[in-house]
Each structure stands twice: as C-alpha cells, then as structure tokens.
Design a protein around this motif. Structure first.
Motif, short mmCIF file in Angstrom:
data_model
loop_
_atom_site.label_atom_id
_atom_site.label_comp_id
_atom_site.label_asym_id
_atom_site.label_seq_id
_atom_site.Cartn_x
_atom_site.Cartn_y
_atom_site.Cartn_z
N ARG A 1 -107.54 -21.75 119.17
CA ARG A 1 -107.51 -21.07 120.46
C ARG A 1 -108.06 -21.91 121.60
O ARG A 1 -108.06 -21.49 122.74
N VAL A 2 -108.59 -23.09 121.31
CA VAL A 2 -109.19 -23.94 122.33
C VAL A 2 -108.12 -24.84 122.94
O VAL A 2 -107.44 -25.56 122.22
N ALA A 3 -107.99 -24.80 124.25
CA ALA A 3 -107.03 -25.67 124.94
C ALA A 3 -107.69 -27.00 125.26
O ALA A 3 -108.91 -27.10 125.31
N ASN A 4 -106.91 -28.00 125.51
CA ASN A 4 -107.41 -29.32 125.90
C ASN A 4 -108.43 -29.86 124.92
O ASN A 4 -109.57 -30.17 125.27
N VAL A 5 -108.02 -29.98 123.68
CA VAL A 5 -108.91 -30.43 122.61
C VAL A 5 -108.69 -31.91 122.33
O VAL A 5 -107.56 -32.38 122.29
N LYS A 6 -109.80 -32.63 122.12
CA LYS A 6 -109.73 -34.01 121.65
C LYS A 6 -110.29 -33.99 120.24
O LYS A 6 -111.46 -33.68 120.02
N VAL A 7 -109.44 -34.29 119.27
CA VAL A 7 -109.83 -34.28 117.86
C VAL A 7 -110.44 -35.63 117.52
O VAL A 7 -109.84 -36.67 117.78
N CYS A 8 -111.65 -35.59 116.93
CA CYS A 8 -112.40 -36.82 116.64
C CYS A 8 -112.83 -36.84 115.18
O CYS A 8 -113.11 -35.79 114.61
N PRO A 9 -112.94 -38.03 114.59
CA PRO A 9 -113.55 -38.11 113.26
C PRO A 9 -115.00 -37.61 113.35
O PRO A 9 -115.68 -37.87 114.35
N ARG A 10 -115.46 -36.90 112.33
CA ARG A 10 -116.82 -36.34 112.34
C ARG A 10 -117.84 -37.45 112.62
O ARG A 10 -117.83 -38.50 112.03
N GLY A 11 -118.72 -37.15 113.57
CA GLY A 11 -119.79 -38.07 113.92
C GLY A 11 -119.39 -39.18 114.89
O GLY A 11 -120.19 -40.06 115.17
N GLN A 12 -118.16 -39.11 115.41
CA GLN A 12 -117.70 -40.15 116.32
C GLN A 12 -117.17 -39.54 117.61
O GLN A 12 -115.97 -39.49 117.85
N PRO A 13 -118.08 -39.05 118.47
CA PRO A 13 -117.62 -38.49 119.74
C PRO A 13 -117.06 -39.59 120.64
O PRO A 13 -117.41 -40.76 120.47
N PRO A 14 -116.20 -39.25 121.58
CA PRO A 14 -115.69 -40.26 122.51
C PRO A 14 -116.85 -40.92 123.26
O PRO A 14 -117.70 -40.23 123.82
N PRO A 15 -116.92 -42.26 123.27
CA PRO A 15 -118.05 -42.95 123.91
C PRO A 15 -118.23 -42.57 125.38
O PRO A 15 -119.35 -42.43 125.85
N GLU A 16 -117.12 -42.37 126.10
CA GLU A 16 -117.25 -42.04 127.52
C GLU A 16 -117.89 -40.66 127.71
O GLU A 16 -118.63 -40.44 128.67
N TYR A 17 -117.64 -39.76 126.77
CA TYR A 17 -118.23 -38.42 126.85
C TYR A 17 -119.72 -38.50 126.52
O TYR A 17 -120.56 -37.91 127.19
N ARG A 18 -120.05 -39.26 125.48
CA ARG A 18 -121.47 -39.43 125.12
C ARG A 18 -122.24 -40.08 126.27
O ARG A 18 -123.35 -39.66 126.59
N ASN A 19 -121.67 -41.09 126.90
CA ASN A 19 -122.35 -41.75 128.01
C ASN A 19 -122.64 -40.78 129.15
O ASN A 19 -123.74 -40.80 129.71
N LEU A 20 -121.67 -39.96 129.50
CA LEU A 20 -121.88 -38.95 130.55
C LEU A 20 -123.00 -37.99 130.17
O LEU A 20 -123.86 -37.67 130.99
N ALA A 21 -122.97 -37.50 128.94
CA ALA A 21 -123.98 -36.54 128.48
C ALA A 21 -125.37 -37.19 128.46
O ALA A 21 -126.37 -36.55 128.82
N GLN A 22 -125.44 -38.44 128.03
CA GLN A 22 -126.72 -39.14 127.99
C GLN A 22 -127.30 -39.30 129.39
O GLN A 22 -128.49 -39.08 129.62
N GLU A 23 -126.47 -39.67 130.32
CA GLU A 23 -126.91 -39.82 131.71
C GLU A 23 -127.41 -38.49 132.27
O GLU A 23 -128.46 -38.43 132.91
N ALA A 24 -126.67 -37.43 132.01
CA ALA A 24 -127.08 -36.10 132.49
C ALA A 24 -128.37 -35.65 131.81
O ALA A 24 -129.25 -35.06 132.46
#
Length: 195
Positions: free
Chosen positions: A84-107
């Motif tokens: 039911r989730v739209a706009n999903v990025k499917v990732c291997p477990r434990g490997q989030p997209p680096p650009e997303y992690r960088n944004l979250a780390q900065e925040a």
C-alpha cells in the motif's frame, strides 16, 4: 516557563497515534509558553501537522528530512507487507540509499545541536525509531543524545520498532496497539484526520 526536570518519552507500537500524541504534547507545551523543536524523519512536510504547526509562530519550530520515496527492505517487500506504500525504494536489508542516510545524519546532528543549545524546552524526534530500523540513524547516536540531554529538556521519540535499549533509558514508554483500523475495511487515509 522552564521545566524543573525534563524526561525522556517514547511513543511506539503498531497502532495509530504516535505522531499525533507527540504533536499534542507540543501544542500543550506551547500553550504554556514553552519552546518546542520537532524533527520529523522520513517525511516531506506534506502532512496536516506540518501545515498546522507552521501557523503557530515562534514557539514551535518544525523541520523534516525525507526523500520522495519510502525505504523498504527487499525481504519485507517480497512478503507483500508494504503493497500500500507509494513511491517505494526497495533496498537490500541493511543497505539504505547513501544519499538518504547522509540527509538523515545531517538532520540528526542539527537536532543534537538544537537540543544542546538549551533554547528548547521540548525536543521531538518523530519517526526516529523507523529511521534507526532503516539504518538512517544509528541506535548508539540516539543513546548518546539521551545521555547528553540537558536536565531541563523533555526529549520525545516516536515510531514503530523502538529498540529495547532506548526504552530502558526512557522515563515514559507508551505502546500504541492497533485493535481495529478503518484501512482494513477499505477506508483510505483521510486528509486532516490520518495525514
């Protein structure tokens, strides 16, 4: 008004209402003239609470960090739990997209600075538990933030899958339990009520 003793609060569980509870607390605190800093993880600022809080003036500052997609581990996606989730990025477990992690780390670093500045009576990390689950923020970072919390600051954390170590350090833990949800009866999320 300053708190004489700030506590650590956790709202977790699979039921609805974790963000709603934390924003209710923010509104209550602002009603007494307290200053509230809120950081929402994995959100884009498109929810009703963003619209409402932004109209309250300087007592509440709301920031958010997200991408135009939601992360899902591929093993969970294959099970069909996230259809039911739209706009999903499917990732291997434990490997989030680096650009997303960088944004979250900065925040997260900014939220730490805001908390340590002692300008805020209440600091809310909305969906931080989900950010931990998806590897955007490390559990040890959150533990460190709890340990460094100024004594007069209330720290509130929300999200499903709260790590046990964080719950052990918290003063208040509330688990939202889903007993019945209209989504299961085919009622979609409603603007102003569910988002």
């Amino acid at each position: 008004m300053r708190l004489t003793r700030g506590l650590v609060e956790v709202y977790t569980g699979n039921g609805k209402g974790k963000t709603t509870a934390s924003f209710g607390l923010a509104l209550r605190a602002a009603g007494w003239g307290m200053h509230v800093y809120i950081l929402q993880f994995m959100k884009l600022g498109t929810y009703g609470e963003n619209r409402g809080v932004n109209n309250l003036g300087e007592l509440i500052r709301l920031e958010y960090v997200g991408m135009p997609y939601f992360i899902v581990w591929e093993d969970e996606y294959r099970k069909g739990n996230n259809g039911r989730v739209a706009n999903v990025k499917v990732c291997p477990r434990g490997q989030p997209p680096p650009e997303y992690r960088n944004l979250a780390q900065e925040a997260f670093r900014k939220a730490e600075e805001e908390m340590l500045s002692c300008r805020w009576d209440v600091v809310i990390l909305d969906e931080v538990n989900v950010a931990i689950y998806y590897g955007l923020v490390d559990e040890d970072q959150v533990i460190k933030m709890i340990d460094e919390k100024p004594p007069n600051t209330e720290l509130v954390m929300t999200g499903r899958k709260m790590p046990e170590r964080i719950m052990e350090r918290a003063d208040l833990v509330t688990e939202m339990v889903e007993v019945k949800h209209p989504f299961r009866a085919g009622v979609p999320a409603r603007r102003g009520i569910d988002f």
